[in-house]
Design a protein around this motif. Structure first.
Motif, PDB file in Angstrom:
ATOM      1  N   SER A 107      -7.933 -13.366 -36.791  1.00  8.40           N
ATOM      2  CA  SER A 107      -6.534 -13.182 -37.137  1.00  8.40           C
ATOM      3  C   SER A 107      -5.930 -12.033 -36.318  1.00  8.40           C
ATOM      4  O   SER A 107      -4.842 -12.151 -35.744  1.00  8.40           O
ATOM      5  CB  SER A 107      -6.425 -12.893 -38.638  1.00  8.40           C
ATOM      6  OG  SER A 107      -5.148 -12.447 -38.971  1.00  8.40           O
ATOM      7  N   ALA A 115      -4.747 -16.488 -44.610  1.00  5.47           N
ATOM      8  CA  ALA A 115      -4.684 -16.588 -46.081  1.00  5.47           C
ATOM      9  C   ALA A 115      -6.118 -16.638 -46.583  1.00  5.47           C
ATOM     10  O   ALA A 115      -6.848 -17.591 -46.297  1.00  5.47           O
ATOM     11  CB  ALA A 115      -3.921 -17.842 -46.495  1.00  5.47           C
ATOM     12  N   ALA A 118      -8.645 -18.696 -50.649  1.00  5.75           N
ATOM     13  CA  ALA A 118      -7.883 -19.917 -50.926  1.00  5.75           C
ATOM     14  C   ALA A 118      -8.677 -20.848 -51.836  1.00  5.75           C
ATOM     15  O   ALA A 118      -9.908 -20.941 -51.749  1.00  5.75           O
ATOM     16  CB  ALA A 118      -7.558 -20.627 -49.623  1.00  5.75           C
ATOM     17  N   VAL A 130      -0.861 -23.138 -48.835  1.00  6.97           N
ATOM     18  CA  VAL A 130      -2.159 -22.633 -49.289  1.00  6.97           C
ATOM     19  C   VAL A 130      -2.004 -21.991 -50.666  1.00  6.97           C
ATOM     20  O   VAL A 130      -1.066 -21.237 -50.898  1.00  6.97           O
ATOM     21  CB  VAL A 130      -2.709 -21.574 -48.297  1.00  6.97           C
ATOM     22  CG1 VAL A 130      -4.073 -21.067 -48.733  1.00  6.97           C
ATOM     23  CG2 VAL A 130      -2.775 -22.136 -46.884  1.00  6.97           C
ATOM     24  N   SER A 131      -2.931 -22.306 -51.595  1.00  9.22           N
ATOM     25  CA  SER A 131      -3.006 -21.575 -52.869  1.00  9.22           C
ATOM     26  C   SER A 131      -4.084 -20.522 -52.715  1.00  9.22           C
ATOM     27  O   SER A 131      -5.211 -20.842 -52.367  1.00  9.22           O
ATOM     28  CB  SER A 131      -3.399 -22.501 -54.018  1.00  9.22           C
ATOM     29  OG  SER A 131      -2.478 -23.526 -54.136  1.00  9.22           O
ATOM     30  N   SER A 132      -3.709 -19.292 -52.999  1.00  7.25           N
ATOM     31  CA  SER A 132      -4.613 -18.197 -52.716  1.00  7.25           C
ATOM     32  C   SER A 132      -4.739 -17.291 -53.948  1.00  7.25           C
ATOM     33  O   SER A 132      -3.737 -17.019 -54.601  1.00  7.25           O
ATOM     34  CB  SER A 132      -4.004 -17.410 -51.553  1.00  7.25           C
ATOM     35  OG  SER A 132      -4.911 -16.560 -50.986  1.00  7.25           O
ATOM     36  N   LYS A 142       1.232 -18.952 -53.650  1.00  4.63           N
ATOM     37  CA  LYS A 142       1.442 -20.105 -52.766  1.00  4.63           C
ATOM     38  C   LYS A 142       1.909 -19.538 -51.431  1.00  4.63           C
ATOM     39  O   LYS A 142       2.903 -18.806 -51.386  1.00  4.63           O
ATOM     40  CB  LYS A 142       2.518 -21.042 -53.327  1.00  4.63           C
ATOM     41  CG  LYS A 142       2.148 -21.644 -54.678  1.00  4.63           C
ATOM     42  CD  LYS A 142       1.219 -22.816 -54.505  1.00  4.63           C
ATOM     43  CE  LYS A 142       0.996 -23.518 -55.839  1.00  4.63           C
ATOM     44  NZ  LYS A 142      -0.198 -24.349 -55.828  1.00  4.63           N
ATOM     45  N   VAL A 143       1.185 -19.864 -50.383  1.00  3.23           N
ATOM     46  CA  VAL A 143       1.413 -19.202 -49.099  1.00  3.23           C
ATOM     47  C   VAL A 143       1.828 -20.207 -48.031  1.00  3.23           C
ATOM     48  O   VAL A 143       1.220 -21.269 -47.908  1.00  3.23           O
ATOM     49  CB  VAL A 143       0.100 -18.511 -48.634  1.00  3.23           C
ATOM     50  CG1 VAL A 143       0.283 -17.830 -47.298  1.00  3.23           C
ATOM     51  CG2 VAL A 143      -0.377 -17.515 -49.677  1.00  3.23           C
ATOM     52  N   PHE A 145       2.745 -20.221 -43.726  1.00  2.00           N
ATOM     53  CA  PHE A 145       2.559 -19.394 -42.523  1.00  2.00           C
ATOM     54  C   PHE A 145       3.862 -19.328 -41.733  1.00  2.00           C
ATOM     55  O   PHE A 145       4.437 -20.368 -41.412  1.00  2.00           O
ATOM     56  CB  PHE A 145       1.485 -20.002 -41.626  1.00  2.00           C
ATOM     57  CG  PHE A 145       0.117 -20.019 -42.250  1.00  2.00           C
ATOM     58  CD1 PHE A 145      -0.460 -18.868 -42.736  1.00  2.00           C
ATOM     59  CD2 PHE A 145      -0.591 -21.206 -42.331  1.00  2.00           C
ATOM     60  CE1 PHE A 145      -1.715 -18.889 -43.306  1.00  2.00           C
ATOM     61  CE2 PHE A 145      -1.857 -21.242 -42.901  1.00  2.00           C
ATOM     62  CZ  PHE A 145      -2.411 -20.073 -43.395  1.00  2.00           C
ATOM     63  N   VAL A 152      -7.331 -19.999 -42.725  1.00  5.26           N
ATOM     64  CA  VAL A 152      -7.508 -20.009 -44.184  1.00  5.26           C
ATOM     65  C   VAL A 152      -8.993 -19.828 -44.487  1.00  5.26           C
ATOM     66  O   VAL A 152      -9.823 -20.551 -43.935  1.00  5.26           O
ATOM     67  CB  VAL A 152      -7.040 -21.356 -44.791  1.00  5.26           C
ATOM     68  CG1 VAL A 152      -7.145 -21.313 -46.310  1.00  5.26           C
ATOM     69  CG2 VAL A 152      -5.613 -21.688 -44.362  1.00  5.26           C
TER      70      VAL A 152
END
Ligand SMILES: Cc1cc2nc3c(=O)[nH]c(=O)nc-3n(C[C@H](O)[C@H](O)[C@H](O)COP(=O)(O)OP(=O)(O)OC[C@H]3O[C@@H](n4cnc5c(N)ncnc54)[C@H](O)[C@@H]3O)c2cc1C
Length: 319
Positions: A107, A115, A118, A130-132, A142-143, A145, A152
């Motif tokens: 990253s 994220a 996840a 994505v749910s993180s 809830k993510v 980008f 992820v």
């Protein structure tokens, strides 16, 4: 933008880990939704043979002696040019110790959002969603980008591990190894000492957390496990306290288990614990706090004092 979904393959002792099959299964679903391809990335030395069993459309193999054992810097050196060149829409990595090491470095090196923790990844018209888990699972974020692409790291057990539906072996592409990075060198794998019970092989686990209160109360849990024909396992604090051996600890820094039934007694359900057990077929939680995150993965739950429930259940079972 490429719609490739890249999955970093984790393997140990010549076998691909279950968590990788879980990621590949979801990568195929995401690829189908976006008209792209699930692509496995296999790093190792002499590990190319593992590619044939991967449930992906394509496997990219980087084979180099410097990748024989896991090293975050060597993995990063191999992955950065690959991701830069292929521009995948998502890079899926297991939320394991090695996975988190690699994902964070990747990253930073590529300036791609990450994220972590996840539990779900889907794709819609706006791209990946994505749910993180945040704050030990107390908050689910809830993510999206910015830029529509990202990395992820997924908690083990979040997806089913079915890799059989892939439709044959992937097309294998062998790419040259990047210069090996020696900043971090693998010295040796320290395996846990063999315990009295191998909790990874038990079909019923009665798992106990800090809610047990006192060490003496473990007797109650042992009696329930005996009545159920299972074994006692625990969350990390119980192993840290020395109340049970480390080999009974379930979770990120413990063992991953997939029993037929998992009773979580007085365990809050922190992501690091869930990582080790959410793949269990049946999860039954007893917790005095109705908001405990364990209830979000439990199939059955009782908001109750475990010191009431456990002896009553044991008596009911004739124990
Ligand atoms: C890098 C890292 C690795 C980790 N690895 C692991 C790991 O491998 N495994 C692991 O488990 N954790 C791991 N952890 C720790 C993890 O974050 C949690 O701290 C831990 O899982 C909490 O354990 P617990 O649920 O037993 O305790 P707590 O979070 O304190 O929860 C106790 C629960 O018991 C309930 N309770 C209290 N009294 C009763 C009662 N009488 N009856 C019923 N319920 C009651 C409470 O409501 C609470 O939900 C790791 C953490 C880090 C940072």
């Amino acid at each position: 933008m490429s719609a490739e979904i890249l999955v970093l393959v984790e393997h140990r002792d010549g076998a691909v880990l279950d968590t990788t099959h879980e990621l590949l299964g979801r990568a195929r679903t995401l690829a189908a939704a976006s008209g792209g391809e699930a692509v496995a990335v296999l790093l190792g030395s002499g590990a190319a043979g593992l590619a044939a069993g991967l449930g992906a459309a394509r496997a990219i193999v980087v084979d180099d002696p410097g990748l024989e054992s896991f090293s975050p810097s060597a993995y990063q050196a191999a992955l950065v040019p690959l991701v830069r060149e292929r521009q995948p829409v998502i890079v899926l990595i297991s939320n394991s110790g090695p996975g988190m090491d690699v994902a964070a470095g990747l990253s930073a090196a590529l300036d791609l959002p990450l994220a972590a923790y996840a539990t779900d990844v889907t794709m819609d018209a706006q791209g990946p969603l994505v749910s993180s888990q945040l704050y030990a699972g107390k908050i689910e974020a809830k993510v999206r980008f910015s830029g529509g692409r990202g990395i992820v790291t997924v908690i083990a057990g979040s997806f089913s591990g079915d890799s059989t539906a892939a439709g044959g072996s992937p097309a294998v592409e062998v790419v040259g190894a990047a210069a090996t990075d020696e900043r971090i060198r693998f010295v040796g794998l320290i395996r846990p000492a063999a315990g009295d019970v191998d909790i990874t092989r038990e079909s019923v686990l009665v798992s106990v957390g800090r809610g047990i209160g006192e060490q003496d109360n473990l007797e109650l849990v042992e009696a329930l496990a005996a009545a159920l024909g299972g074994a006692v396992s625990s969350s990390r604090p119980i192993a840290d306290l020395g109340w049970l051996p480390r080999t009974r600890q379930v979770g990120k820094s413990g063992l991953k288990v997939k029993p037929k039934a998992y009773l979580a007694l007085g365990i809050s359900g922190a992501p690091e614990h869930l990582e080790g057990m959410r793949g269990a077929e049946l999860i039954i939680a007893v917790n005095s706090d109705p908001r405990a995150p364990i209830f979000s993965v439990a199939h059955y739950g009782a908001v109750a004092d475990l010191l009431d429930v456990v002896p009553a259940l044991t008596a009911r079972l004739g124990g």
